[in-house]
Design an enzyme around this catalytic site. Structure first.
Site, PDB file in Angstrom:
ATOM      1  CB  ALA A   3      -5.565  11.230 -11.273  1.00 33.45           C
TER       2      ALA A   3
ATOM      3  NE  ARG B 138      -2.168   9.857  -7.183  1.00 32.19           N
ATOM      4  CZ  ARG B 138      -1.478  10.212  -8.275  1.00 32.19           C
ATOM      5  NH1 ARG B 138      -0.566  11.160  -8.189  1.00 32.19           N
ATOM      6  NH2 ARG B 138      -1.702   9.647  -9.429  1.00 32.19           N
TER       7      ARG B 138
ATOM      8  NE  ARG C 180      -6.565  21.772  -6.783  1.00 30.96           N
ATOM      9  CZ  ARG C 180      -6.983  22.995  -7.066  1.00 30.96           C
ATOM     10  NH1 ARG C 180      -7.702  23.667  -6.185  1.00 30.96           N
ATOM     11  NH2 ARG C 180      -6.697  23.547  -8.212  1.00 30.96           N
TER      12      ARG C 180
ATOM     13  CD  GLU D  65     -11.992  10.506  -7.862  1.00 30.22           C
ATOM     14  OE1 GLU D  65     -11.333  11.446  -7.381  1.00 30.22           O
ATOM     15  OE2 GLU D  65     -11.486   9.411  -8.159  1.00 30.22           O
TER      16      GLU D  65
ATOM     17  CD  GLN E  57     -14.255  15.578  -8.624  1.00 30.71           C
ATOM     18  OE1 GLN E  57     -14.513  15.820  -7.454  1.00 30.71           O
ATOM     19  NE2 GLN E  57     -13.031  15.273  -9.019  1.00 30.71           N
TER      20      GLN E  57
ATOM     21  CB  THR F  68      -1.621   4.356  -8.936  1.00 33.72           C
ATOM     22  OG1 THR F  68      -2.767   4.556  -8.103  1.00 33.72           O
ATOM     23  CG2 THR F  68      -0.648   5.509  -8.735  1.00 33.72           C
TER      24      THR F  68
ATOM     25  CG  PHE G 175     -12.078  21.415  -4.788  1.00 36.09           C
ATOM     26  CD1 PHE G 175     -11.140  22.069  -5.576  1.00 36.09           C
ATOM     27  CD2 PHE G 175     -13.227  22.095  -4.421  1.00 36.09           C
ATOM     28  CE1 PHE G 175     -11.335  23.379  -5.990  1.00 36.09           C
ATOM     29  CE2 PHE G 175     -13.435  23.411  -4.826  1.00 36.09           C
ATOM     30  CZ  PHE G 175     -12.497  24.060  -5.611  1.00 36.09           C
TER      31      PHE G 175
ATOM     32  CG  PHE H  96      -6.119  10.529  -4.854  1.00 34.75           C
ATOM     33  CD1 PHE H  96      -7.498  10.606  -4.811  1.00 34.75           C
ATOM     34  CD2 PHE H  96      -5.536   9.280  -5.044  1.00 34.75           C
ATOM     35  CE1 PHE H  96      -8.273   9.458  -4.969  1.00 34.75           C
ATOM     36  CE2 PHE H  96      -6.302   8.126  -5.180  1.00 34.75           C
ATOM     37  CZ  PHE H  96      -7.670   8.219  -5.149  1.00 34.75           C
TER      38      PHE H  96
ATOM     39  CD  GLU I 149      -4.976  15.470  -7.993  1.00 35.54           C
ATOM     40  OE1 GLU I 149      -4.615  14.929  -9.056  1.00 35.54           O
ATOM     41  OE2 GLU I 149      -5.324  14.837  -6.986  1.00 35.54           O
TER      42      GLU I 149
END
Ligand code: MTE
Ligand code: QUE
Ligand code: MOS
Length: 808
Positions: free
Chosen positions: A510, A304, A336, A226, A191, A441, A222, A338, A747
């Site tokens: 995100a 988050r 998903r 990442e 990702q 963020t 998912f 996060f 998400e």
């Protein structure tokens, strides 16, 4: 509506994933040698038993790396363990063989001895040992102890939330090609191609410009691909670089599940003050997460979670604290939602407990606490105003369409009968909401870039930093551009993501893949459209004999000069049209619709007039400014919102839960592609259901994952999906924050699956033993846990037995 752009390829088996790339001459296969215990000292690593095998090619350890440190936020993780291991599944060495079969075979013969050291195996142990990652964080607004001291009602509680595996169908995969002059081209199931590029370059001691990452698509990510795709790619790249041969690394499902991190487990302590009507006065929450052995993305995930501890509810006095714990498990990572789902689980549980304490229906408690434009109840604990609030609309639509009130009565009566007559079936009904903040963020990630290339026949190739993992980002971006030029979507081909075309990209994460890259693509397209418009406005004034294509290059054509396109920054700002209309493949002057030219002809004339048909654009989200030090600010561009009502049926004898019916109402703004969005809603909901019900990770005493295949790890199947599954969108043309009025969908709907968890508890609270206290149940609410809640005494006889160890 057009199907997903890869649908016809998926169903005919033609879509290409990393491992579908044909083998090249000389290619080698990389197998990872990893620890099978949580913590220990490497005493012996002996490859001599395999060195003489004809299939053996090479063996690499940390010593072969130029640099052995990586990490997305903190560079705290070795690429290959050196000296000690910190988690079961931690890569120690790479075995390079002729093919994958020999890799499996020879790995068994390698002698690896690790002397065990005491490991930290839970959040509690980590807290006791003060084993932390990053510092403690706090976000608060008007926090005041007196609110708790003076409140009419108070509840304190503890919530355990376990992890979950991503269970993408395509395992982590990489294929590295050595290119002349020491370059590497790496095809990765990732990702985050840019991070793959950087980690590979750093580990091999190459400049970033020597490494190109290519991502065609993933068979699901998912969040699991990442950060964690990077070391996998590095393993393949190391072999390719050392041997000057292509190197393939495809994890088996078992190895993948054992080695890679999961959703962060959380342990949450909360204290809530409220009045007798059920209005929340104050909340004090302390979140601890299990980060695993290394930082990975856990501190951002915690952030988050803290930013979503309010969910849809206004909480006047609030404090939320967060601390990531360092344990000896695989480093946990993005999944998903996060962090969001953990904060939301807490506050939705709290709402249910307040309702139970006061004997008021939980839906009314939700109504009373909802963010609202009245009475100053529209500011979050981090100081962001909730604009374009659709929560009440989602709640009321869901309540009405699901016949909540009537079914509440009906279910109450049916449970009463079941309990009186000793029947097994208990039913539960619950609504939860979601208000998911869209933006990273971490501000610098909120940027995207895109290349839009138009060829002379009027077909396009589009390259952005977005990666396709099934979510449909490619189809959405193509659709955006197709609308812009009023051309069929098929005319826009989305190209593989490559770091040599789109550099310095953010991860596709995100839920912002389309927001960022779609906006960038649109900004690029608008430059082209500007030039084509000005060109058309002049071309269409000329007799056709003077068109460039009709002068056979004799130099007798009218030279059309145009101005430079402005640098657009706002994707909702329409470009100058020069009185030119693009409509259904044709282009004409608004004042003379009779004279039309095919888009493809216009493009060709433009080329012959020496006008550029390619454009690049960069997009940054304006106006977001979340200050991590103060925990205050506009963290998000906007919120994706929704509500879901779930009904479950529980068998009191077996503990089995079935989801009977789900009604979802979501605000997705003006969807670019409603079909794809609804696909995301159903997929995310069902994935969330798995997390809150059947997906349970079992670890051995040595910290090794035991549930590492579909036979021991239960994801939802087609029969577990809700029997009645009504998915609806709330119309919302009022969202101007994002490109084309759309809202991100990837998400947010996962969080609505928490309604299944609260519905299970709603069913259990009907039992006489729970008249005075709420039947708290952890996530996942497995069959075993439900059974234990129904009848805690029934488990007395197996307490302390070997079986019992795995149940909890
Ligand atoms: N949908 C599919 N089919 N496969 C995936 O791997 N990942 C989810 C979501 N939907 C995923 C998916 C996650 S975790 C995110 S962040 C978003 O897709 C990322 O893509 P987007 O930003 O383009 O929505
Ligand atoms: C949501 C996300 C991510 C996030 C913040 C969110 C995410 C991610 C990062 C991140 C943070 C710091 C870094 C970095 C990445 O933050 O996916 O490289 O230095 O990777 O709110 O999904
Ligand atoms: Mo998604 S968890 O942000 O990759």
């Amino acid at each position: 509506m057009k199907p997903h752009d890869s649908a016809h390829l998926h169903v005919t088996g033609q879509s290409e994933f990393v491992d579908d790339r044909p083998a090249s001459q000389n290619e080698v296969f990389v197998t990872v040698v990893f620890s099978r215990i949580a913590k220990g000292r490497i005493k012996k690593l002996d490859v001599s038993p395999v060195k003489t095998d004809p299939d053996f090619i090479a063996f690499y350890t940390a010593a072969d790396l130029h640099s052995n440190r990586w990490g997305t936020i903190f560079q705290d993780q070795p690429v290959l363990a050196e000296g000690t291991v910190e988690f079961a599944g931690e890569p120690i060495a790479l075995l390079v063989t002729r093919d994958r079969r020999s890799g499996e075979r020879l790995r068994k013969k390698i002698i690896l001895q690790i002397e065990p050291l005491p490991a930290i195996r839970s959040v509690r142990e980590a807290i006791a040992a003060r084993s932390f990652i990053g510092s403690a964080r706090e976000i608060k607004r008007n926090f005041d102890e007196n609110v708790f001291a003076q409140a009419p009602e108070c509840i304190a509680g503890h919530l355990v939330i376990e992890g979950a595996d991503h269970f993408y169908l395509e395992s982590q995969a990489a294929l590295a090609y050595p290119i002349e002059d020491g370059q590497i081209e790496i095809h990765s199931s990732s990702q985050h191609p840019t991070e793959v590029q950087h980690v590979v370059a750093h580990a091999l001691g190459l400049p970033d410009s020597a490494v190109t990452t290519v991502v065609k698509r993933m068979g699901g990510g998912f969040g699991g691909k990442e950060s964690q795709a990077a070391p996998i790619a590095t393993f393949a790249a190391l072999a390719a670089h050392k041997l000057n041969r292509p190197a393939r690394l495809i994890l088996t499902k078992d190895d993948d599940m054992i080695m890679t991190g999961k959703r962060n487990p959380f342990e949450i302590d909360y204290r809530v003050a409220f009045d007798r009507e059920g209005r929340i006065l104050g909340l004090d929450a302390k979140l601890h997460s299990d980060g695993g052995a290394y930082a990975d993305l856990s501190t951002s995930i915690m952030e988050r979670a803290m930013l979503h501890s309010d969910n849809a509810y206004f909480i006047p006095h609030m404090r939320v604290q967060g601390q990531v714990c360092r344990t000896n498990y695989h480093p946990h990572t993005a999944f998903r939602g996060f962090g969001g789902p953990k904060g939301v689980a807490m506050i939705e549980r709290i709402i249910e407990e307040i309702a139970h304490r006061l004997g008021i229906d939980a839906l009314d408690i939700r109504r009373k606490n909802l963010y609202s434009d009245q009475g100053g109840r529209n500011v979050t604990h981090y100081g962001q105003v909730v604009e374009n609030n659709q929560l009440s609309i989602c709640l009321e639509r869901a309540a009405e369409a699901s016949n909540y009130e009537r079914r509440r009565q009906e279910i109450q009566a049916s449970n009463q009968r079941a309990i009186e007559n000793g029947e097994n079936t208990l039913r539960g009904l619950s609504m939860t909401l979601v208000k998911f903040g869209i933006s990273f963020t971490t501000r610098f990630l909120n940027q995207g870039n895109a290349f839009v290339i138009c060829h002379r026949d009027g077909t396009f190739q589009v390259s952005t930093g977005a990666t396709e993992m099934g979510q449909g980002v490619n189809a959405r971006i193509a659709q955006l551009l197709a609308e812009e030029f009023s051309l069929p979507r098929d005319q826009f081909r989305m190209m593989p993501t490559r770091t040599d075309k789109n550099a310095n990209t953010s991860p596709t994460a995100a839920s912002s893949g389309t927001d960022l890259n779609g906006a960038a693509a649109l900004l690029a397209a608008r430059k082209l459209k500007y030039r084509l418009s000005e060109f058309a406005s002049k071309l269409l004034e000329l007799p056709e004999s003077r068109y460039p294509s009709n002068t056979a290059g004799l130099g007798t054509e009218a030279e059309i000069l145009i101005s430079a396109a402005p640098n657009y920054t706002d994707p909702n700002e329409k470009p100058e049209s020069f009185g030119v209309v693009f409509e259904k493949g044709m282009v004409y002057l608004k004042r003379d619709p009779q004279k039309q030219i095919h888009f493809a002809s216009l493009v060709n004339q433009a080329y012959l007039s020496r006008i550029s048909l390619s454009d690049y654009a960069h997009y940054r989200i304006p106006g977001i400014e979340f200050n991590k030090l103060t925990g205050q600010g506009r963290a998000f561009l906007y919120f994706t919102q929704g509500a879901a009502v779930s009904e479950v049926r529980i068998d009191r004898l077996t503990g089995e839960a079935k989801v009977e019916r789900v009604d979802v109402w979501m605000d997705l703004g003006r969807p670019i592609h409603e079909g794809l969005d609804l696909g995301q809603v159903s997929g995310a909901f069902v994935q969330g259901m798995g997390w809150v019900t059947t997906e349970k990770l079992f670890y051995s005493k040595d910290g090794l994952l035991l549930s590492h295949s579909p036979s021991t790890y239960k994801i939802p199947n087609i029969q577990d999906t809700p029997r009645t599954f009504n998915l609806n969108l709330v119309p919302n043309d009022e969202n101007y924050a994002n490109v084309r009025g759309t809202k991100a969908v990837g998400e947010p709907p996962l969080l609505l699956a928490l309604s299944v968890w609260t519905a299970i508890q709603d069913a259990l609270k009907q039992l006489p033993r729970y008249r005075d206290h709420y039947p708290r149940i952890s996530i996942p609410a497995t069959q075993e846990r439900i059974l234990r809640t129904v009848d805690p005494d029934a488990f007395k006889q197996i307490e302390g037995s070997a079986f019992n160890e795995f149940v909890v």
